[in-house]
Write an enzyme that holds these catalytic residues in place. Structure first.
Site, short mmCIF file in Angstrom:
data_model
loop_
_atom_site.label_atom_id
_atom_site.label_comp_id
_atom_site.label_asym_id
_atom_site.label_seq_id
_atom_site.Cartn_x
_atom_site.Cartn_y
_atom_site.Cartn_z
N LYS A 160 0.90 -1.16 0.00
CA LYS A 160 0.00 0.00 0.00
C LYS A 160 0.94 1.21 0.00
CE LYS A 160 -2.20 3.62 1.92
NZ LYS A 160 -2.16 4.45 0.70
N SER A 213 4.78 8.54 8.99
CA SER A 213 4.68 9.46 10.12
C SER A 213 4.25 8.73 11.39
CB SER A 213 3.66 10.54 9.78
OG SER A 213 2.39 9.93 9.61
N GLU A 234 9.20 2.33 10.84
CA GLU A 234 10.27 3.29 10.55
C GLU A 234 9.59 4.65 10.46
OE1 GLU A 234 13.33 2.64 10.54
OE2 GLU A 234 13.56 0.53 10.03
N LEU A 235 9.72 5.46 11.51
CA LEU A 235 8.93 6.69 11.56
C LEU A 235 9.82 7.93 11.41
CD1 LEU A 235 6.48 5.49 14.36
CD2 LEU A 235 6.34 5.16 11.88
N CYS A 268 13.87 11.20 6.35
CA CYS A 268 13.77 10.92 7.78
C CYS A 268 15.13 11.04 8.45
CB CYS A 268 13.18 9.53 8.00
SG CYS A 268 14.07 8.26 7.07
P1 NAP Z 1 2.38 9.34 6.16
O1 NAP Z 1 1.39 10.38 5.93
O2 NAP Z 1 2.42 8.68 7.48
O3 NAP Z 1 2.18 8.25 5.00
C1 NAP Z 1 2.95 7.08 4.95
C2 NAP Z 1 2.06 5.95 4.48
O4 NAP Z 1 1.12 5.66 5.50
C3 NAP Z 1 1.24 6.29 3.24
O5 NAP Z 1 1.12 5.14 2.45
C4 NAP Z 1 -0.08 6.69 3.82
O6 NAP Z 1 -1.15 6.54 2.91
C5 NAP Z 1 -0.21 5.74 4.98
N1 NAP Z 1 -1.06 6.18 6.06
C6 NAP Z 1 -1.26 7.43 6.52
N2 NAP Z 1 -2.10 7.42 7.57
C7 NAP Z 1 -2.43 6.12 7.78
C8 NAP Z 1 -3.28 5.46 8.72
N3 NAP Z 1 -3.93 6.13 9.66
N4 NAP Z 1 -3.40 4.12 8.65
C9 NAP Z 1 -2.74 3.42 7.71
N5 NAP Z 1 -1.94 3.99 6.78
C10 NAP Z 1 -1.77 5.32 6.83
O7 NAP Z 1 3.87 9.86 5.96
P2 NAP Z 1 4.45 10.66 4.73
O8 NAP Z 1 4.02 12.06 4.86
O9 NAP Z 1 4.17 9.95 3.46
O10 NAP Z 1 6.02 10.51 4.99
C11 NAP Z 1 6.71 11.38 5.81
C12 NAP Z 1 7.02 10.78 7.16
O11 NAP Z 1 7.65 9.51 6.98
C13 NAP Z 1 8.01 11.62 7.92
O12 NAP Z 1 7.67 11.68 9.28
C14 NAP Z 1 9.32 10.86 7.74
O13 NAP Z 1 10.29 11.13 8.70
C15 NAP Z 1 8.84 9.46 7.77
N6 NAP Z 1 9.82 8.58 7.14
C16 NAP Z 1 10.53 7.71 7.93
C17 NAP Z 1 11.51 6.90 7.36
C18 NAP Z 1 12.30 5.93 8.21
O14 NAP Z 1 12.96 5.06 7.62
N7 NAP Z 1 12.28 6.00 9.53
C19 NAP Z 1 11.77 6.98 6.00
C20 NAP Z 1 11.04 7.87 5.24
C21 NAP Z 1 10.06 8.66 5.83
P3 NAP Z 1 -1.80 7.83 2.16
O15 NAP Z 1 -0.73 8.41 1.31
O16 NAP Z 1 -2.91 7.22 1.39
O17 NAP Z 1 -2.25 8.77 3.24
#
Ligand code: NAP
Length: 465
Positions: A160, A213, A234-235, A268
């Site tokens: 997904k 996130s 991985e957040l 991240c």
């Molecule tokens: P995001 O909004 O959390 O989205 C990530 C994924 O999760 C997307 O596929 C999103 O789908 C899905 N998602 C969102 N809310 C959800 C929920 N309530 N239930 C299930 N799935 C859900 O994050 P982003 O804005 O794409 O990415 C940025 C964040 O990722 C930053 O905080 C960054 O630091 C973190 N990140 C961490 C790493 C690591 O390795 N630690 C690497 C890269 C990024 P939709 O797009 O359909 O909403």
């Protein structure tokens, strides 16, 4: 959030996609389950052949898929090409090393005898269907760093992907299909985040990995917790970049610019908080700010661009709110602090360095997902460590020093999943990657990563006769 390709450099919607209907999701879950039952019995040689074929195809496709990624989320095209190359390398790495990483383990003979066994071993067996919920910021890499080890371990994958990178998500399914993976081994589900819960609760799904996130991680982990299913998270991160008095300041400042603005600042593991010893503060600040000012901001399709647009209008608005909150509460912008004047459309933001940041400001505690750095001056290592650890996150950390005692202190005391000395944080297939605190749990890459979605099975043989 609609599933759509929207070009961040122009704001133009290029294509929209309908989410999969429930009947099609069901068909794919069934296909994954059928594939799981067969693929788990395949050998390492067969799996390596498939993964190496996928790597070869990706290598050929790299220029095209790089442009797709840039169109969907705005990273400079040269960075997108580098991302594809890193995926190829990681696929080949796992194809080569998986068998040895998952070799049966033999416990110490004294313990085996003490347990009453004639012999005993630990076998790493696949868990089954793993759901991967992935973000847009490294749309190929985040998926491949999960999929390469998972497939080599004998698991099958349901992806997904983030709703703003559907073309990249579909490309990945096509790639594994062309490489010859049996149907159902790797499938992309074009679904919104509201459909994740029912997929995760499905009895045919064994485990989940999420990169994204904190709210998304919390949501997936709580559903998985309710179902008692394994997760890796991985957040976010707000990595410290500590520069101590013995540092090579010239190199530290030059690297700091890249560490902060890589991927348009949306990484991240980007260094986000720059914590500098008073002895070298002025020299570091001047070089760092000069480096941030010199960056070329513009069209991400242009090979000379250093910083493209942010991935979404919402992402830029979030970043602007953090900067405005800080400026209103007394922070100083040494450069940037606003949208660049040259770009009339698209979601651009100028490389920014803020100083005079205090704990009352949101930016002190929250993650900045864009090219914005905060700069702090400290008097000694104790103060640097206290500030570095004063964050809910714990992904990675960077320290510049030539002093062995300081190095030992940092290894012991920094609350992070990684400590990188005299360089910037970067992932490598052979090194574990992951965080502590609100940055998540579990590890990706290396032997640690491939074992996350395995059942470490104790096999105990009593005397047969
Ligand atoms: P995001 O909004 O959390 O989205 C990530 C994924 O999760 C997307 O596929 C999103 O789908 C899905 N998602 C969102 N809310 C959800 C929920 N309530 N239930 C299930 N799935 C859900 O994050 P982003 O804005 O794409 O990415 C940025 C964040 O990722 C930053 O905080 C960054 O630091 C973190 N990140 C961490 C790493 C690591 O390795 N630690 C690497 C890269 C990024 P939709 O797009 O359909 O909403």
């Amino acid at each position: 959030m609609p599933i759509a390709t929207v070009d961040p450099a122009t704001g133009e919607t290029l294509e929209t996609f309908e989410p999969l209907p429930p009947a099609e999701i069901e068909r794919r879950l069934a296909a994954a389950d059928t594939a799981r039952a067969r693929y788990r019995t395949s050998g390492f040689a067969e799996r390596a052949l498939l993964l190496n074929r996928a790597a070869d195809l990706l290598e050929e496709d790299a220029p095209d898929i790089a442009r797709t990624m840039t169109t969907e989320m705005g990273k400079p095209v040269k960075a997108a090409e580098a991302e594809a190359a890193k995926c190829v390398k990681t696929m080949r790495w796992y194809a080569r090393h998986a068998e040895e990483l998952l070799a049966d383990e033999r416990p110490a003979q004294a313990d085996v005898a003490d347990s009453g066994a004639a012999r005993a071993a630990v076998h790493y067996r696949p868990l089954g269907v793993v759901l991967a919920v992935m973000p847009w910021n490294f749309p190929l890499w985040q998926v491949v760093r999960f999929a390469a080890p998972a497939l080599m371990a004998g698991n099958v994958a349901l992806l997904k992907h983030a709703s703003n990178v559907p073309r990249t998500a579909l490309y990945l399914q096509d790639l594994f299909g062309r490489a010859g993976y049996p149907e159902g081994c790797f499938q992309t589900l074009l679904i919104g985040s509201d459909a994740v819960e029912s997929v995760l609760r499905d009895r045919r799904v064994a485990a989940a990995t999420l990169t994204g996130s904190e709210p998304a991680g919390r949501s997936v982990a709580s559903v998985a917790g309710d179902e008692i299913k394994k997760t890796v998270l991985e957040l976010g991160g707000s990595d410290p970049y500590i520069v101590l008095s013995s540092a090579d300041v010239e190199r530290a400042a030059k690297t700091a610019v890249t560490a902060r603005v890589q991927n348009n600042g949306q990484s991240c593991i980007a260094a986000k908080r720059f914590i500098v010893h008073a002895d070298v503060y002025d020299a570091f600040r001047d070089r760092f700010v000069a480096g941030m000012r010199e960056l070329t901001v513009g069209d991400p399709m242009n090979e000379d661009t250093d910083v493209g647009p942010l991935s979404s209008e919402r992402g830029r608005a979030d970043l602007e709110e953090l900067v405005e909150d800080a400026l209103n509460r007394g922070a100083t912008a040494l450069c940037g602090g606003q949208r660049p004047k040259e770009q009339e459309r698209g979601w651009y933001y100028s490389p920014t360095v803020l100083t005079d940041v205090t704990p009352q400001m949101r930016i002190h505690r929250e993650e900045t997902f864009g090219p914005v750095a905060t700069l702090y001056r400290v008097e000694d290592l104790d103060e640097a460590l206290e500030l570095a650890n004063d964050t809910p996150f714990g992904l990675s950390s960077n320290v510049w020093t030539r002093d062995d005692a300081e190095i030992a202190r940092c290894v012991r005391d920094l609350q992070a999943g990684g400590v990188f000395f005299n360089g910037m944080t970067a992932s490598h297939p052979g090194l574990p990657f992951g965080g502590v605190k609100r940055s998540g749990y579990g590890r990706e890459l290396s032997g640690h990563g491939i074992r996350e979605f395995c059942n470490a099975t104790t096999v105990w043989y009593g005397s047969a006769g």
